[in-house]
Design an enzyme around this catalytic site. Sequence first.
Site: not given
Ligand code: DX5
Ligand code: ZN
Length: 217
Positions: A6, A31, A33, A35, A64, A66, A135, A173-175, A195-196
């Site tokens: 991401s 990916h 995102d 928003m 994705h 949002m 999620m 997706d997430g963490g 992502g991170s």
């Molecule tokens: C959060 C996004 C994710 C985000 C994940 O709402 O949908 O795609 O980039 O980031 P990490 O992998 O750092 O949790």
């Molecule tokens: Zn996402």
Amino acid sequence: MKIAPSILSADFANLQHEVAQVEQAGAQYLHLDVMDGHFVPNLSFGVPIIKALRPHSKMIFDCHLMVSHPEDYITQLASAGADIIGVHYEATAHIYRLLQLIHKVGCKAEVVLNPGTPLGVLQELYSELDAVLIMTVNPGFGGQKFIPEILDKIERLAHLKKERGLLFEIEVDGGIDDQTIALCHEKGATVAVAGSFIFGGTSPKAQVEVLRKVAGD
Ligand code: DX5
Ligand code: ZN
């Protein structure tokens, strides 16, 4: 599992370079995102960035959304080069119509479920689904902690998929890091967004390789 970096945590001043690195490392998806500051309390980027990246990558563009009123962006996203469009069940009163629209513009349709949304809402949607994104944090921000209770939800969805002989991807997706990816893989997830973990260190390439080693295809 397919790896979906991401770019939310990437260096926005160097996107082309960051994207090339994860592609070279063997990531199959990118990916993206989107928003709007309404559906989630954060702003990221929109269609122009996706369009600008498209000529620089052959990866599957996994968008994705949002945003509130996701129906307003489907046609634009398809022309910008989206391959998969993920829409939140919670963001629309007309999810079925939205999935039909995504197919009509030639993209794959994905429904995204927030941590508090039960799997039961998918019941009438399976025929229109190419993927389900579960999620594993509350949407809106990168760098949050994986919610372990969601593992059970992934397992139940994988079970349902098998029972009905369906082929949709199960994306998480997430963490996601080198530990949590293994847990999700074990429960039946087929695509991992990160992502991170990928862009937060010094080498996105090396980080994709780590994830591929732990749970890659
Ligand atoms: C959060 C996004 C994710 C985000 C994940 O709402 O949908 O795609 O980039 O980031 P990490 O992998 O750092 O949790
Ligand atoms: Zn996402």
